[in-house]
Motif scaffolding. Sequence first.
Motif, mmCIF file in Angstrom:
data_model
loop_
_atom_site.group_PDB
_atom_site.id
_atom_site.type_symbol
_atom_site.label_atom_id
_atom_site.label_comp_id
_atom_site.label_asym_id
_atom_site.label_seq_id
_atom_site.Cartn_x
_atom_site.Cartn_y
_atom_site.Cartn_z
ATOM 1 N N PRO A 415 0.809 -1.230 0.000
ATOM 2 C CA PRO A 415 0.000 0.000 0.000
ATOM 3 C C PRO A 415 0.834 1.268 0.000
ATOM 4 O O PRO A 415 0.415 2.292 -0.570
ATOM 5 N N PHE A 419 0.012 4.002 -2.866
ATOM 6 C CA PHE A 419 -0.350 5.379 -2.532
ATOM 7 C C PHE A 419 0.682 6.367 -3.080
ATOM 8 O O PHE A 419 0.336 7.456 -3.553
ATOM 9 N N TRP A 420 1.943 6.011 -2.995
ATOM 10 C CA TRP A 420 3.020 6.844 -3.539
ATOM 11 C C TRP A 420 2.791 7.078 -5.031
ATOM 12 O O TRP A 420 2.837 8.214 -5.520
ATOM 13 N N TRP A 423 -0.433 9.372 -5.976
ATOM 14 C CA TRP A 423 -0.401 10.816 -5.751
ATOM 15 C C TRP A 423 0.821 11.495 -6.360
ATOM 16 O O TRP A 423 1.121 12.660 -6.040
ATOM 17 N N LYS A 496 -5.262 9.767 -9.701
ATOM 18 C CA LYS A 496 -4.950 9.696 -8.275
ATOM 19 C C LYS A 496 -5.917 8.779 -7.528
ATOM 20 O O LYS A 496 -5.497 7.859 -6.808
ATOM 21 N N TRP A 497 -7.215 9.039 -7.694
ATOM 22 C CA TRP A 497 -8.166 8.261 -6.909
ATOM 23 C C TRP A 497 -8.372 6.857 -7.468
ATOM 24 O O TRP A 497 -8.691 5.935 -6.713
ATOM 25 N N SER A 500 -5.684 4.984 -5.966
ATOM 26 C CA SER A 500 -5.917 4.900 -4.522
ATOM 27 C C SER A 500 -6.897 3.787 -4.180
ATOM 28 O O SER A 500 -6.807 3.188 -3.094
ATOM 29 N N ALA A 503 -4.865 0.844 -3.800
ATOM 30 C CA ALA A 503 -4.075 0.957 -2.576
ATOM 31 C C ALA A 503 -4.909 0.615 -1.345
ATOM 32 O O ALA A 503 -4.433 -0.071 -0.427
#
Length: 553
Positions: A415, A419-420, A423, A496-497, A500, A503
């Motif tokens: 994760p 996440f890295w 974003w 991004k999302w 995510s 993630a």
Amino acid sequence: MSSSCCDHTTTPSTTLHGHCSEIQSSSGHTPGSSRESCSPSEKRTHSKSANALPSSYPGQGTVESPYIIDWKQDDPENPYNWNKTKKWIITMQLALSTWTVSFGSSSYTGGIQGTMRDLHIAEDVAILGISLYVLGFALGPLVFAPMGELFGRRIVFLVTLSAYALFQIAGGLAHNLPTLLSCRLLTGIFGSSPLTNAGGAVSDIWNARERGLASAIYATVPFLGPVIGPIVGGFVAENPHLGWHFNFWLISLFAGFTLVLGYLVTPETYGPVLLRRRAEKLTAASNGIVRFVCKHDLHRSRSFLQVMRINLSRPFVFIVNEPIVLLLAIYISVMYGTLYALFSAFPIVFQQHRGFTPGQGGLAFLGVGCGIVMGTTSQSYQNKIYRRIMDANPTGRAPPEARLHTAIVGGLLIPVGLFWFAWTTSPSIHWIVPILAGIPFGAGVAQILQSLTTYLMDTYPLYFASSIAATIVLRSFCGAAFPLFSPAMFQALGDKWAMSVFAFMALACTPIPMLFWKYGRWIRSKSRVAYKDPAFTQPTLSMTISSQLATIP
């Protein structure tokens, strides 16, 4: 027992002595010694090894009470006793075959733009070439894993890899969509055989103490292949003298080389099949007068249809009845689906939004590849921990949960990497930053796969192929589905999302290795088929694993 191998009496054992020369020629072991027809050198050989002596096996050699064949200590035909050079050659060949198949799953992505142009199809249709290939990974193990345990790993491997190579050639000749997609599905089905039977073969030849590194290599290559595939496939497709068709020819060359190598260096490794062949040879050498039976066949139906029904249903039985298999299959499936989602996500992030070429877009997977290599090397620390626990255990065997330390670490790294990456996908951020995010993700994936694979090997030692088949079926469905909905998800949610979401899914799975590290021993004690530590073994339920599994409907 008669002292002469040429005495002919009415007892089964002495009748067998009358056939000692035939048995020696057929099995490499002489079941008796003789003062009349056996040479002094043969007598010395017989005295050193009693592996084929009827008296060394339980039973009476009759139809009602046959001799029960099992491995003896230091038996040279036992795959665990083969020399390490031979084992490593076999392991490398198995790893190469698994890498070849996984490489073929993703090298296709490098030529998607050319496929769309030449066949006049949309992107979502072209992506079906990935999904159908991975879907084949879900269908093939249902047949090939139990067939490997029924007929032997080698014959299944040779037949399926031959078909795999031929259908890759057909794909290279494809000039219409139905041919292309059908070849992708069939190559996925036949290519699934190494993914299941190779892991079973690794567990056949390496014991629990030795198998750490070998299992890590086997567990990692199915993820390393898809990372290298887009890099090679992208540059091949960009070359005007090669084009996207050449990716199929390249895979067929790899498959042909692996097939020839497997034929030359990899023998049958599955213990029950080897014991069954020994029993059949010994029975045949006595003209059927003395009966031998493999210990794994004692409680098994001899009806082919019954055996196939039990074996074909076993992966599903494992998913339903074994919480270990179910939860690990879910975890592995999420990781596998996420990896294959990247094959549609990376072109969006790097090619559409940053202007990379297909070859350059393939190079974006180098971060994931470096992480996978780093995660694989960390297995040496896991092996040291495992051996330390093994040496401290009075039984001389470490519990399967001793394999889970790197899985716990990997569960945290995945994760973080996702996440890295999520974003830092904006084109305003330097391209190296999201690529570097692939390192913790790749390391975590490698650690999860190699750790959980060895955990399954130790938990279900005899029927590992069926237990891993259950995980492969579920993970392949995810690997087939994730690339299909990923583009729409990226379009609806943004880079991004959308990343995510993956993630958060990985984060939700993080506690699974911790759960089994703490409660795995208790969960295994409640299972009918899992390995049980001595403290949880109840004498009234002491059955062999084979006899337990043979009764599963």
